[in-house]
Design a protein around this motif. Sequence first.
Motif, PDB file in Angstrom:
ATOM      1  N   ALA A  63       0.874  -1.281  -0.109  1.00 35.34           N
ATOM      2  CA  ALA A  63      -0.078   0.079  -0.031  1.00 35.34           C
ATOM      3  C   ALA A  63       0.879   1.108   0.052  1.00 35.34           C
ATOM      4  CB  ALA A  63      -0.999  -0.221   1.201  1.00 35.34           C
ATOM      5  N   GLU A  64       1.921   1.216   0.935  1.00 38.16           N
ATOM      6  CA  GLU A  64       3.007   2.267   0.762  1.00 38.16           C
ATOM      7  C   GLU A  64       3.482   2.511  -0.853  1.00 38.16           C
ATOM      8  OE1 GLU A  64       7.099   1.797   2.320  1.00 38.16           O
ATOM      9  OE2 GLU A  64       6.150   3.393   3.633  1.00 38.16           O
ATOM     10  N   GLN A  65       3.762   1.477  -1.440  1.00 40.00           N
ATOM     11  CA  GLN A  65       4.418   1.541  -2.539  1.00 40.00           C
ATOM     12  C   GLN A  65       3.392   2.090  -3.742  1.00 40.00           C
ATOM     13  OE1 GLN A  65       5.745  -2.301  -3.304  1.00 40.00           O
ATOM     14  NE2 GLN A  65       7.699  -2.091  -2.147  1.00 40.00           N
ATOM     15  N   GLU A  66       2.147   1.586  -3.626  1.00 39.63           N
ATOM     16  CA  GLU A  66       1.071   1.998  -4.711  1.00 39.63           C
ATOM     17  C   GLU A  66       0.439   3.274  -4.267  1.00 39.63           C
ATOM     18  OE1 GLU A  66      -1.460  -1.259  -4.800  1.00 39.63           O
ATOM     19  OE2 GLU A  66       0.111  -2.459  -5.997  1.00 39.63           O
ATOM     20  N   CYS A  67       0.306   3.722  -3.154  1.00 38.13           N
ATOM     21  CA  CYS A  67      -0.237   4.908  -2.635  1.00 38.13           C
ATOM     22  C   CYS A  67       0.457   5.956  -2.150  1.00 38.13           C
ATOM     23  CB  CYS A  67      -1.556   4.536  -1.612  1.00 38.13           C
ATOM     24  SG  CYS A  67      -2.640   3.451  -2.288  1.00 38.13           S
ATOM     25  N   GLY A  68       1.747   5.770  -1.811  1.00 37.69           N
ATOM     26  CA  GLY A  68       2.432   6.567  -1.125  1.00 37.69           C
ATOM     27  C   GLY A  68       2.211   7.170   0.444  1.00 37.69           C
ATOM     28  N   VAL A  69       1.515   6.264   0.730  1.00 35.61           N
ATOM     29  CA  VAL A  69       1.241   6.337   2.287  1.00 35.61           C
ATOM     30  C   VAL A  69       2.266   5.570   3.151  1.00 35.61           C
ATOM     31  CG1 VAL A  69      -0.571   6.462   4.179  1.00 35.61           C
ATOM     32  CG2 VAL A  69      -1.170   7.078   1.603  1.00 35.61           C
ATOM     33  N   ASN A  70       2.929   6.311   4.080  1.00 34.38           N
ATOM     34  CA  ASN A  70       3.863   5.659   5.118  1.00 34.38           C
ATOM     35  C   ASN A  70       3.193   4.280   5.696  1.00 34.38           C
ATOM     36  OD1 ASN A  70       5.082   5.343   8.034  1.00 34.38           O
ATOM     37  ND2 ASN A  70       6.578   6.261   6.650  1.00 34.38           N
ATOM     38  N   ALA A  71       4.095   3.259   5.311  1.00 37.64           N
ATOM     39  CA  ALA A  71       3.705   1.979   5.874  1.00 37.64           C
ATOM     40  C   ALA A  71       3.658   1.946   7.382  1.00 37.64           C
ATOM     41  CB  ALA A  71       4.581   0.783   5.334  1.00 37.64           C
ATOM     42  N   VAL A  72       4.468   2.544   8.087  1.00 36.47           N
ATOM     43  CA  VAL A  72       4.442   2.456   9.610  1.00 36.47           C
ATOM     44  C   VAL A  72       3.439   3.014  10.071  1.00 36.47           C
ATOM     45  CG1 VAL A  72       5.555   3.296  11.536  1.00 36.47           C
ATOM     46  CG2 VAL A  72       6.983   2.367   9.632  1.00 36.47           C
ATOM     47  N   PHE A  73       2.769   4.506   9.354  1.00 33.08           N
ATOM     48  CA  PHE A  73       1.630   4.898   9.947  1.00 33.08           C
ATOM     49  C   PHE A  73       0.520   4.126   9.660  1.00 33.08           C
ATOM     50  CE2 PHE A  73      -1.970   7.474   7.706  1.00 33.08           C
ATOM     51  CZ  PHE A  73      -2.563   7.774   8.956  1.00 33.08           C
ATOM     52  N   LEU A  74       0.343   3.422   8.543  1.00 30.67           N
ATOM     53  CA  LEU A  74      -0.848   2.840   8.303  1.00 30.67           C
ATOM     54  C   LEU A  74      -0.934   1.464   9.271  1.00 30.67           C
ATOM     55  CD1 LEU A  74      -0.577   2.361   4.323  1.00 30.67           C
ATOM     56  CD2 LEU A  74      -2.435   3.627   5.564  1.00 30.67           C
ATOM     57  N   ALA A  75       0.271   0.922   9.324  1.00 34.17           N
ATOM     58  CA  ALA A  75       0.173  -0.210  10.350  1.00 34.17           C
ATOM     59  C   ALA A  75      -0.326   0.201  11.841  1.00 34.17           C
ATOM     60  CB  ALA A  75       1.581  -0.795  10.354  1.00 34.17           C
ATOM     61  N   ALA A  76       0.330   1.345  12.360  1.00 38.48           N
ATOM     62  CA  ALA A  76       0.063   2.099  13.557  1.00 38.48           C
ATOM     63  C   ALA A  76      -1.432   2.392  13.555  1.00 38.48           C
ATOM     64  CB  ALA A  76       0.976   3.135  13.986  1.00 38.48           C
ATOM     65  N   LEU A  77      -2.091   2.785  12.652  1.00 37.33           N
ATOM     66  CA  LEU A  77      -3.438   3.166  12.676  1.00 37.33           C
ATOM     67  C   LEU A  77      -4.419   1.938  12.652  1.00 37.33           C
ATOM     68  CD1 LEU A  77      -5.656   5.558  12.127  1.00 37.33           C
ATOM     69  CD2 LEU A  77      -5.100   5.343   9.673  1.00 37.33           C
TER      70      LEU A  77
END
Length: 230
Positions: A63-77
């Motif tokens: 998701a980070e690679q495709e959408c440009g949203v930090n993976a650590v943030f997504l996982a933490a959220l």
Amino acid sequence: MKKIVSAFLFLIIVTAFYEISFAMTAEEAASLDLNTISGFSAEELAAGLKGELANLAEDFVLAEQECGVNAVFLAALAAHESGWGKHCFKPNNIFGWSGKSFDSKSECIAFVASRIAEKYLSEDGRCFHGKNLYGVNVSYNGSKQWVNAVAGIMAKISQKAEEAANLFPAEERFDSVYLYPCETEDIKEKSCFAEPAKQPEEEFSSSETLWKCFCGSIQENTANSQYDLP
């Protein structure tokens, strides 16, 4: 001597530019531009996740690679909203996003990442108030406690992921290793990370210093010796 000094200076610059992982404090996480790429591999990120979320590390990285949203943030959220994947108020909805149901948690991650990128992190997005947690929080939650909670989880994930990253040699994180005589211009021509390498006597008779270059994808290069990883 001048060429050697120049090569080492260039190495420092390349190493800094291609830093691929980092640990954050909670304060740094709260102020992080959430379009910043974490650089962690799925294996490294998984080391910072608990429960079922650890099995979804690859999806956060994708998701980070495709959408440009930090993976650590997504996982933490996701960790904050679902108790590390334990509680979904709708099927597979680990973010508690808009009461939606998903066929899989992977689908949920991809969907939410795209919506965050579009609505919260794009300057023309309906919910855009800045690219860090404080900006997202204005429309997402509105509570200072939310920022503190997500930032704290981000810090813990990134620190454990960084520890895992330090356990893996760079050779194990990239597809191929190139060894070639130390010429600054040669290094400049490659978009990859370089570091000093011992000269393998059975392959090279030259006494020149060699550099080890870690590339993200296998490239054909007849001028250099390529060693495929086991």
